[in-house]
Design a protein around this motif. Structure first.
Motif, mmCIF file in Angstrom:
data_model
loop_
_atom_site.group_PDB
_atom_site.id
_atom_site.type_symbol
_atom_site.label_atom_id
_atom_site.label_comp_id
_atom_site.label_asym_id
_atom_site.label_seq_id
_atom_site.Cartn_x
_atom_site.Cartn_y
_atom_site.Cartn_z
ATOM 1 N N ALA A 155 4.894 0.855 10.608
ATOM 2 C CA ALA A 155 4.487 2.031 9.837
ATOM 3 C C ALA A 155 2.987 2.065 9.575
ATOM 4 O O ALA A 155 2.474 3.015 9.007
ATOM 5 C CB ALA A 155 5.240 2.056 8.509
ATOM 6 N N TRP A 156 2.268 1.004 9.965
ATOM 7 C CA TRP A 156 0.838 0.938 9.650
ATOM 8 C C TRP A 156 -0.059 1.221 10.834
ATOM 9 O O TRP A 156 -1.233 0.880 10.826
ATOM 10 C CB TRP A 156 0.511 -0.425 9.028
ATOM 11 C CG TRP A 156 1.275 -0.627 7.763
ATOM 12 C CD1 TRP A 156 1.060 0.026 6.581
ATOM 13 C CD2 TRP A 156 2.391 -1.482 7.547
ATOM 14 N NE1 TRP A 156 1.979 -0.369 5.648
ATOM 15 C CE2 TRP A 156 2.814 -1.297 6.204
ATOM 16 C CE3 TRP A 156 3.085 -2.377 8.348
ATOM 17 C CZ2 TRP A 156 3.890 -1.986 5.651
ATOM 18 C CZ3 TRP A 156 4.153 -3.071 7.811
ATOM 19 C CH2 TRP A 156 4.549 -2.863 6.472
ATOM 20 N N ILE B 210 0.822 -1.209 0.000
ATOM 21 C CA ILE B 210 0.000 0.000 0.000
ATOM 22 C C ILE B 210 0.856 1.259 0.000
ATOM 23 O O ILE B 210 0.341 2.358 -0.093
ATOM 24 C CB ILE B 210 -0.967 0.034 1.202
ATOM 25 C CG1 ILE B 210 -0.249 0.320 2.525
ATOM 26 C CG2 ILE B 210 -1.721 -1.298 1.327
ATOM 27 C CD1 ILE B 210 -1.210 0.511 3.681
ATOM 28 N N MET B 211 2.148 1.085 0.097
ATOM 29 C CA MET B 211 3.042 2.229 0.120
ATOM 30 C C MET B 211 3.201 2.785 -1.287
ATOM 31 O O MET B 211 3.313 2.048 -2.243
ATOM 32 C CB MET B 211 4.425 1.808 0.612
ATOM 33 C CG MET B 211 4.407 1.246 1.998
ATOM 34 S SD MET B 211 3.734 2.427 3.182
ATOM 35 C CE MET B 211 4.501 1.772 4.664
ATOM 36 N N THR C 55 3.296 7.649 6.771
ATOM 37 C CA THR C 55 3.355 6.714 5.655
ATOM 38 C C THR C 55 2.694 7.311 4.404
ATOM 39 O O THR C 55 1.614 7.884 4.485
ATOM 40 C CB THR C 55 2.619 5.427 6.073
ATOM 41 O OG1 THR C 55 3.276 4.916 7.231
ATOM 42 C CG2 THR C 55 2.623 4.399 4.984
ATOM 43 N N GLN D 242 -0.898 7.280 9.049
ATOM 44 C CA GLN D 242 -0.324 6.065 9.631
ATOM 45 C C GLN D 242 1.168 6.294 9.818
ATOM 46 O O GLN D 242 1.776 7.066 9.063
ATOM 47 C CB GLN D 242 -0.549 4.847 8.725
ATOM 48 C CG GLN D 242 -2.000 4.386 8.661
ATOM 49 C CD GLN D 242 -2.168 3.052 7.954
ATOM 50 O OE1 GLN D 242 -1.418 2.741 7.037
ATOM 51 N NE2 GLN D 242 -3.150 2.272 8.369
#
Lengths: 401, 401, 401, 401
Positions: free
Chosen positions: C177-178, B367-368, C222, C232
């Motif tokens: 990171a989420w 999703i990055m 993110t 996020q």
């Protein structure tokens, strides 16, 4: 929109062979297949069943011989013809097509290993079979690197073992209910456990066996929901003694050989079920153009057209993939099993989806027993399971990506 | 697992050309595409944008003039090579690949129409475009037989009309926001309505137009969600006067000409999105083998393997269909549009599905913004719409079943 | 065909709450969401960003309080309202909806464990977060019985560990990171490894942490392809000391508690993305009725209608499932995680499919950045990955069948 | 994992009724359905067939007269209970369940039309039927607003017409092969064209007809591929004279009446095929936990688990949609046909997909005639066609979006 109008340019030889195959499929296989579909599993194989005429005529047309020798064709041409003929056989009747193909296993094995003695004894004149799966070993029988195994799974002991005894081999055990031609075969290409008597770990080997030998018996023919024209059933071995020379492939070459055979078998299934999908599509298009509701053919409905296109598109892709894979694997030095499996899975899944959609196009008429598409759906559904469940084959293929 | 390792046996020349294409895709197109994706639509085409380097370098490679006579390849092999090159380029970046392909339209049209004189004026040294769709006429612009029309539908008036005026033609109106290279093109192959002054019903014709002519202006570059490296935008014509000799195809041959052209463009899209699908698959396989969770690569997860196989299988089928269709249409007496459409729909849908699945394989990393997959998904999604919505193309194709 | 015309009979209270939620979604969330979608991840959370207004207004409307207390409603009514509100939030903007939902985690945890001291300190007035996933532990963080593990996988050491030290707990390590609201949160419900100092095996526990405490730092926000309105990012803990009393859930109750939380979180995702799917459907129906091609709205095309019905059918099923699951799990003594997961997977997959189809209905307009459906597709795609990849969640759920 | 263990909280009465239904389904319907599946269409309805016992036993259970007033349940709870009972019965055998439901049409129509006098004559003690479709009018018989018509379509003349003649009505013509209970019914709810003798355009009306009346004859029972326990077949009317009082619904109210009825029948199909899908899922889970390969149950295969979850998820969604739709339509001021259709399409499609997947889980055993799965697949496939093809129903529903 029949097999003849394929998306391909064919040479004259290819064209001629296809036409012969198509006529055989249309005039012999399809009517016989429809008739056998209504009989019991026992009636299908009873003496005098038209099943045997199909085998006989197939031999007479020379297809049997063609599939076990390459004649004067280049490998690519021979491969393409194999794919085309498989399409036509599936278009005619997949159960019969598989029966005819499986029948060739013993001479084909003899030819592949280049053993003229065995080739002389195991010919296309007999009905042969490929005896590999066992009651406790289905699709995993072909999964050598355990790509599909669950955690902690243990393969267990084979159900059928050949034991070396001097210059003979003595076979004991059984093969599963899913051996094609199992209860009618006169000869078998037997893939089983092999005990060379050294006391070491059991290997595997391939034997050509005359099933008229002492100690061989057969099970009841399997009562399947589809491909009813295809006989399947168990073969039992009770101290069956064959000469050691009947070992076509020994333990050390077994894995490579099975790999090659699987490439062929999966390619063959891919060809056959691309043909089944085409048959369903042909029926659906013809019906849509003929069936009138409220004054116009249902083909005029935009939503019917959209569905027919989707079916067409899938059939073309399945066939193109099969052709490319079969040619590739026949001309390369290293056939790739993952490609053959990709074709088998794609064709069988396509055949099922297209046949099911075809039933929808038929509407109420599609639920009747006498419509031609419901049998195609049954045939196709089991093709997703036979010769290796698609899911397990997928895992085996993935391991090679 | 990369484009080079695929089911084709290629000759030495072909292999060398593929490698050139692959290197160009990997070293030039892919990094450039990723860079342009982050820019605004205006920045992509600004003076000094690396977009123009790509065009220049591409010309130098000489792919645009690939002809069978220069390579001693059969027609079938040449076409297959084209399919391979198109897939390779789009494997690098499909927006750039489509821009490069669209650029060659004017000289290609001159060639197809048998007009070497125009070919001399409209060369591949200029950035060209194919100006066909209009604000009020999208995919239906390609539907000559009205196969997709809803009940009671009326096509309405064209947005762009060329009017004969003596030895000149005067063009007025506009083309839509979806003309590829629309705002940067120096030349156009203009497909539009044609008023011969006879007072009868209007026909349609093809003109080659130098867009530096007086009266031509452009819209804003289209801000798209994907294929951002591909410039698209409107072209406006205000009493643009060109010689009558620039009419490459007249009204009477227009429909046949467009039909042939669509066979080519749909198959070209089919080839390109095989490349996109392959790119997504390559990323996914590499990531699955490299990314560890709990000490083992996620490739060891049975469910990951099953999904990778499904992706692999679909890519293989899309490619096989594309190559077979291209070869058939290039060698058959009459190309079949329904086959070309089958390939376009199959490839673009496959690319989207495979890219979306690849995102799933990447998991949280997918999703990055800086992963390579999400751009592929955006690129593929709009391919299902561009050059004819898949649904409408399907209806056109179904008409021919 | 908007959320208000739902397939349900609602009580007056429910109707009133829905209307408030719908107005908030339509008038506040949707425009802000669209605006934030264009900003960088840094701009989204910069001082003065409208993101904070949304949080403030949400609190003022009382939704925050409603979601952490049950007021006078029966559990079934409260559950149904939660589901309805989640639908509306998703319909407005899923990124903001998730941000608002995640913000409530600390007070919600305090309420669930019935700890009034913590409830007083961790209120809905602060922006909270749920800090659970770690760099080396994604979806597997919630897979306690290793339902999804590959053979031989070893979970490895947690990235974040709380160590007991007298009456305090000292936290070291990081979250991934989420983490939603990760870089803006003032408070956290921290789920991490717990070392009670006994020298035995590490357990897990839940702590409520004030992120203004010494030693806490944040990562870069993110940069995601969708749900860009949702912040996020990582949270780092360097010898962060909190009172032992902040342990909301100890090791012995951890598994049951996480199970309950997962039931809620998956149910919430199911509600939110049923709303996203509805938003895409609403856009598609409206566009189809308004967009005229050739004189009639494209809605008049039979094939467009067939596609809209398919979308409608899926949206209704996703929403119905969510409602039933949320009510069931809130009224039973033993919530069933497999049902909550079924809803999460169904809604997110439906949202993606419907948004993608909606793009197709929009045709050329669908590929433009300024159409409302492409963002929905991006939002939906990542929802299939966030809060547990659908594939892994499926394996966890399957284990309970 | 069985029907009893599902996401509903039921009161004691409801629980008891469900258990009765489940026991009847498991002990009577399922074994009987499996038995009838093997018989010819003629044998199924021959004198002494156990089919008639099922009808008798079903009447004795009293489900046919389930009314809210007798149970002190709310309207919503009553309807939910009906959905549950319908699912339970079809879980046993859907062919029998549909036959039992079809049988109650004449008294149900009398009740709906507010005609207690007819209700006294046409009771649930007789086998009834719903005679609506005609040879030239299938699913389009239900399409009043022509939403599914192709361009230029003309409905054509009805196959069955009732002509007013004084105080009598004289019926001539026929109904199609797809009338459920057609060749065994004692009474019919006849939906047909009505000629009031006024010379104007013909309308349509509903009549209750005693099929023992002079002039009624029957066709051969339809030989279907699935739902073989359900008798279907033509009814012929040759100057059949009935009192004018047997007209339950006249031309002016016909369209509204049929609309309401279709809401009920589509939802009923939706409920029934939830039961079929659940049956397939139950079989698959049980088999996966019991069937060992290589020493471990195949349930331990990650890919098997992933597939079972997918099936579970779909069944849960189909059920949730069905219950929500039934409750809405029973309690809303105006039922919405598009919701009922959404449920019918979702449930029948789910049942087919789940049954097909269940076959895959069974592997080789799944292709055997004696496994319970293949019949479910056949039963489900024709449900996608019967009572309105799903595609056509979808177009009708889309019209109302």
């Amino acid at each position: 929109m029949t097999m003849v109008e394929f998306a391909e340019q064919l040479s004259e030889t290819e064209q001629a062979i296809r036409e012969t195959a198509h006529r055989f499929a249309a005039e012999v296989m399809r009517p016989v297949g429809q008739k056998l579909d209504r009989l019991t599993a026992e009636e299908v194989i009873a003496e005098g069943s038209p099943l045997y005429d199909v085998h006989r005529q197939y031999r007479e047309l020379g297809f049997a011989a063609m599939r076990t020798s390459t004649q004067d064709l280049s490998p690519a041409e021979a491969a393409r013809i194999r794919s085309i003929v498989a399409n036509e056989m599936g278009w005619g009747d997949s159960g019969l097509g598989i029966s005819l193909g499986a029948s060739l296993f013993p001479p084909m094995v003899a030819a592949m290993v280049g053993n003229p003695e065995l080739a002389e004894q195991f010919t296309t004149e007999q009905i042969g079979c490929w005896a590999i799966t066992e009651p406790d070993h289905g699709s995993d029988e072909v999964d050598f690197n355990a790509a599909a195994s669950a955690t902690g799974a243990d393969r267990g002991r084979p159900n059928c073992i050949a034991r070396k005894d001097g210059n003979s081999v003595v076979i004991n055990g059984q093969k599963s209910a899913w051996v094609s031609n199992g209860t009618i075969a006169e000869t078998a290409a037997l893939f089983c456990g092999y005990d060379d008597g050294s006391g070491g770990e059991l290997g595997h080997a391939v034997f050509l066996v005359d099933l008229k030998d002492q100690g061989v018996s057969k099970g009841k023919p399997t009562d399947k929901i589809g491909q009813r024209s295809l006989n399947q059933g168990e073969i039992f071995f009770d101290e069956v003694r064959v000469p050691l020379g009947n070992m076509a492939v020994g333990p050390e070459k077994y894995l490579d050989f099975v790999d090659a055979i699987l490439c062929m078998a999966n390619g063959g299934m891919g060809g056959t079920f691309a043909g089944v999908a085409q048959a369903a599509l042909d029926h659906a298009v013809a019906y849509a153009k003929e069936r009138v509701q409220g004054g116009v053919p249902i083909f005029e409905h935009q939503s019917v057209k959209a569905r027919l296109f989707e079916m067409f598109r899938k059939v073309e892709a399945a066939r193109a993939l099969n052709r490319q894979v079969v040619v590739y694997n026949s001309t390369t030095t290293r056939p790739r099993l993952e490609l053959a499996i990709a074709s088998k899975v794609t064709s069988t899944q396509t055949a099922f989806e297209v046949a099911s959609e075809a039933m929808g196009i038929y509407g109420g008429a599609g639920i009747m027993r006498d419509n031609p598409v419901e049998a195609l759906m049954r045939d196709a559904r089991i093709s997703m399971i036979e010769d290796g469940c698609n899911d397990i084959l997928g895992l085996i293929a993935a391991d090679r990506l | 697992m990369s484009m080079v390792d695929l089911p084709e046996q290629l000759g030495e020349t072909e292999q060398a050309i593929r490698e050139t294409a692959h290197r160009f895709a990997a070293e030039v197109l892919r990094p450039l595409g990723a860079k342009l994706d982050k820019l605004s639509a205006e920045e992509v085409i600004a003076e000094g944008s690396p977009l123009y380097d790509a065009h220049r370098q591409f010309r130098e490679l000489g792919f645009t003039t690939l002809r069978s006579e220069t390579m001693e390849l059969s027609r079938a092999d040449t076409v297959r090579l084209r399919a391979i090159i198109a897939a390779e380029l789009a494997w690098g970046d499909c927006g750039l690949a489509l821009g490069l392909a669209g650029s060659t339209f004017p000289p290609m049209i001159a060639h197809m129409a048998g007009r070497p004189d125009l070919g001399e004026q409209f060369t591949s040294d200029q950035i060209g475009c194919w100006a066909i769709t209009e604000p009020d006429h999208g995919s239906d612009q390609l539907d000559f037989d009205g196969s997709i029309s809803a009940t009671g539908m009326d096509r309405g008036r064209p947005n762009c009309i060329a009017r004969k005026d003596g030895n000149s033609v005067v063009i007025t109106g506009q083309k839509s926001s979806w003309v590829s290279n629309g705002t940067i093109a120096e030349t156009a192959a203009l497909f539009c309505a044609y008023d011969d002054g006879g007072g009868g019903e209007m026909g349609q014709a093809v003109f080659l137009v130098d867009l530096k002519d007086g009266g031509v202006s452009r819209g804003k570059p289209t801000d798209k969600i994907g294929q951002r490296s591909l410039n698209q935008g409107e072209i406006f014509f205000d009493e643009v006067r060109i010689p009558i000799g620039n009419m490459a195809v007249g009204p009477e041959k227009y429909a046949t000409f467009v039909d042939t052209l669509l066979c080519g463009t749909n198959a070209g899209m089919g080839a390109s999105f095989v490349g996109v699908a392959q790119a997504a698959l390559d990323h996914a396989v590499a990531y699955a083998k490299e990314r560890k969770q709990g000490g083992v690569p996620i490739f060891q997860h049975q469910s990951v393997k099953a999904r990778l196989f499904e992706m692999f299988r679909k890519v293989a089928a899309a490619r096989a269909l594309n190559q077979q269709v291209m070869i058939y249409n290039a060698t058959a007496p009459k190309p079949r549009l329904e086959l070309a459409i089958a390939s376009k729909v199959t490839s673009t849908q496959t690319a989207f599905e495979v890219a979306s699945e690849a995102m799933g394989i990447y998991g949280g990393a997918g999703i990055m913004r800086d992963n390579p997959i999400e751009m592929l998904m955006r690129d593929a999604r709009i391919a299902m719409i561009e050059d004819g919505c898949n649904d409408i193309l399907g209806l056109m194709a179904a008409e021919r079943l």
